[in-house]
Design an enzyme around this catalytic site. Structure first.
Site, mmCIF file in Angstrom:
data_model
loop_
_atom_site.group_PDB
_atom_site.id
_atom_site.type_symbol
_atom_site.label_atom_id
_atom_site.label_comp_id
_atom_site.label_asym_id
_atom_site.label_seq_id
_atom_site.Cartn_x
_atom_site.Cartn_y
_atom_site.Cartn_z
ATOM 1 C CE LYS A 91 -4.370 -1.697 1.136
ATOM 2 N NZ LYS A 91 -4.110 -2.851 2.013
ATOM 3 C CG ASP A 94 6.812 7.738 1.320
ATOM 4 O OD1 ASP A 94 7.236 8.913 1.219
ATOM 5 O OD2 ASP A 94 6.949 7.053 2.341
ATOM 6 C CB SER A 147 -13.304 -2.885 2.120
ATOM 7 O OG SER A 147 -12.203 -3.155 2.975
ATOM 8 N N PRO A 200 -11.233 -7.012 -2.143
ATOM 9 C CG PRO A 200 -9.974 -5.467 -0.891
ATOM 10 C CD PRO A 200 -10.584 -5.685 -2.254
ATOM 11 C CB VAL A 202 -14.874 -11.677 0.158
ATOM 12 C CG1 VAL A 202 -15.819 -12.860 -0.022
ATOM 13 C CG2 VAL A 202 -14.889 -10.788 -1.082
ATOM 14 N N GLY A 206 -17.808 -8.904 5.669
ATOM 15 C CA GLY A 206 -19.256 -8.901 5.442
ATOM 16 C C GLY A 206 -19.741 -9.113 4.024
HETATM 17 P P1 BMP Z 1 -9.808 -10.166 5.366
HETATM 18 O O1 BMP Z 1 -10.423 -11.060 4.267
HETATM 19 O O2 BMP Z 1 -9.186 -10.940 6.462
HETATM 20 O O3 BMP Z 1 -10.752 -9.100 5.829
HETATM 21 O O4 BMP Z 1 -8.555 -9.414 4.711
HETATM 22 C C1 BMP Z 1 -8.711 -8.463 3.717
HETATM 23 C C2 BMP Z 1 -7.372 -8.109 3.124
HETATM 24 O O5 BMP Z 1 -7.565 -7.151 2.090
HETATM 25 C C3 BMP Z 1 -6.384 -7.485 4.111
HETATM 26 O O6 BMP Z 1 -5.089 -7.912 3.708
HETATM 27 C C4 BMP Z 1 -6.512 -5.992 3.872
HETATM 28 O O7 BMP Z 1 -5.305 -5.306 4.083
HETATM 29 C C5 BMP Z 1 -6.876 -5.936 2.383
HETATM 30 N N1 BMP Z 1 -7.716 -4.787 1.999
HETATM 31 C C6 BMP Z 1 -8.957 -4.583 2.571
HETATM 32 O O8 BMP Z 1 -9.407 -5.334 3.429
HETATM 33 N N2 BMP Z 1 -9.709 -3.512 2.139
HETATM 34 C C7 BMP Z 1 -9.265 -2.638 1.209
HETATM 35 O O9 BMP Z 1 -9.983 -1.698 0.875
HETATM 36 C C8 BMP Z 1 -8.013 -2.860 0.641
HETATM 37 C C9 BMP Z 1 -7.252 -3.944 1.043
HETATM 38 O O10 BMP Z 1 -6.081 -4.162 0.491
#
Ligand code: BMP
Length: 248
Positions: A91, A94, A147, A200, A202, A206
Site C-alpha cells: 500500500k 510516499d 472497504s 477484498p 469478502v 461482510g
Molecule cells: P480479510 O479477508 O481478512 O478481511 O482481509 C482483507 C485483506 O484485504 C487485508 O489484507 C486488507 O489489508 C486488504 N484490503 C482490505 O481489506 N480492504 C481494502 O480496501 C483494501 C485492502 O487491500
C-alpha cells in the site's frame, strides 16, 4: 538495485486462473503476536501454501507478514512456491524515491505485482511506481476506494479521479471494495474490460462470496475467511467452487 523476480505479468495470473478454474486470491496476513515466533509464522505460511495450490490463484502478502518474517525469509518462501502469483500489498503512499525503493524491495522478495495508493497522484508518485515496476516486468495495482466505513469520509469521495489518473498512469489493475460493490460497477464503466479488478472485504468484512464478481471484479481476495478457519484448505476449496473462472 535488485531484480530477478518481476518476470511474470498479468497474463501469467490469468493463465493460472484458467488452469485451476478459480478466481480466489488469498490475503496472507498470518503474523506474529505474543507467544508466536517467526518460525511458527513461517511454518503456518508454508502449511497454507502447501495445501491451497489447487484452489488459490494468487497470494497477497502485506506488511504484517513481511514485517513478521523479514524480507529474506519472504524471498525464500516465494522462491519455493512459484506456482502462485504473488502480490506485495505494501500500500505504497510516499514520495518518488521511496516509492521506487519499495518497488525494488518487492522485486527482491520475488513478488509479481505491487499495490500502490492512487491518492499519491501521478507525478513523483504513481508514475514512479509504474515505471519502476514495469521496467522490471511486474504489475501495479492501484487502490482507488477502500472497504472500511471511514474510507467514505475522504478516499472514496475521490474515486473517479483516482481511477482516471491510475488509467493515465498505466496501472495494470485495481483494488476495489467488495463491501461497497457500486465502486466496482462504476470502475468498470470507466476502465472497460481491459484491466483487472481484485476485490477484498469478502467473508470477514461482510461481503458475500461471489458478490464482487457479479459486480464486475475478476478476483475476490479472502484473508481471515480462509486462514482463520478451523480447516483453511476445506474453506478455500469451498470458496473456489463458488468463484470459478469459467462460469457454468
Ligand atoms: P480479510 O479477508 O481478512 O478481511 O482481509 C482483507 C485483506 O484485504 C487485508 O489484507 C486488507 O489489508 C486488504 N484490503 C482490505 O481489506 N480492504 C481494502 O480496501 C483494501 C485492502 O487491500
Amino acid at each position: 538495485m535488485f531484480g530477478w523476480a518481476f518476470t511474470r505479468g498479468i497474463s501469467w495470473l490469468i493463465d493460472r486462473a484458467r488452469r485451476i478454474n478459480s478466481r480466489l486470491i488469498l490475503a496472507l496476513d498470518v503474523c506474529r503476536r505474543s507467544g508466536v515466533s517467526p518460525r511458527d509464522v513461517r511454518v503456518a505460511v508454508e502449511n497454507l501454501l502447501d495445501g491451497l495450490r489447487d484452489y488459490v490463484v494468487g497470494v497477497k502478502i502485506g506488511l504484517p507478514t513481511i514485517l513478521s518474517l523479514g524480507m529474506d525469509s519472504i524471498r525464500e518462501i516465494l522462491e519455493c512456491y512459484r506456482d502462485y502469483y504473488f502480490i506485495a500489498d505494501l500500500k505504497i503512499a510516499d514520495v518518488g524515491h521511496i516509492v521506487r525503493t519499495l518497488c525494488s524491495y518487492a522485486d527482491y522478495m520475488g513478488f509479481d505485482a505491487v499495490i500502490v495508493h492512487a491518492v499519491i497522484g501521478r507525478c513523483g508518485g504513481l508514475d514512479e511506481a509504474v515505471n519502476e515496476v514495469h521496467s522490471r516486468g511486474g504489475a501495479v495495482f492501484s487502490v482507488c476506494a477502500m472497504s472500511h466505513r471511514g474510507a467514505e469520509e475522504v478516499l472514496n469521495r475521490n474515486f473517479s479521479t483516482l481511477v482516471k489518473l491510475s488509467m493515465d498512469a498505466g496501472v495494470d489493475g485495481f483494488i476495489l471494495p467488495a463491501t461497497m460493490p457500486e465502486y466496482i460497477t462504476r470502475a468498470r464503466r470507466i476502465i472497460g474490460g481491459s484491466k483487472i479488478i481484485l476485490s477484498p472485504g469478502v467473508i470477514a468484512q461482510g461481503a458475500s462470496i461471489g458478490s464482487a464478481i457479479k459486480y464486475g471484479a475478476d478476483f475476490e481476495i479472502i484473508g481471515r475467511g480462509i486462514y482463520a478457519a478451523s480447516n483453511p484448505i476445506e474453506k478455500a476449496r469451498e470458496y473456489s467452487q463458488k468463484l470459478k473462472w469459467y462460469s457454468g
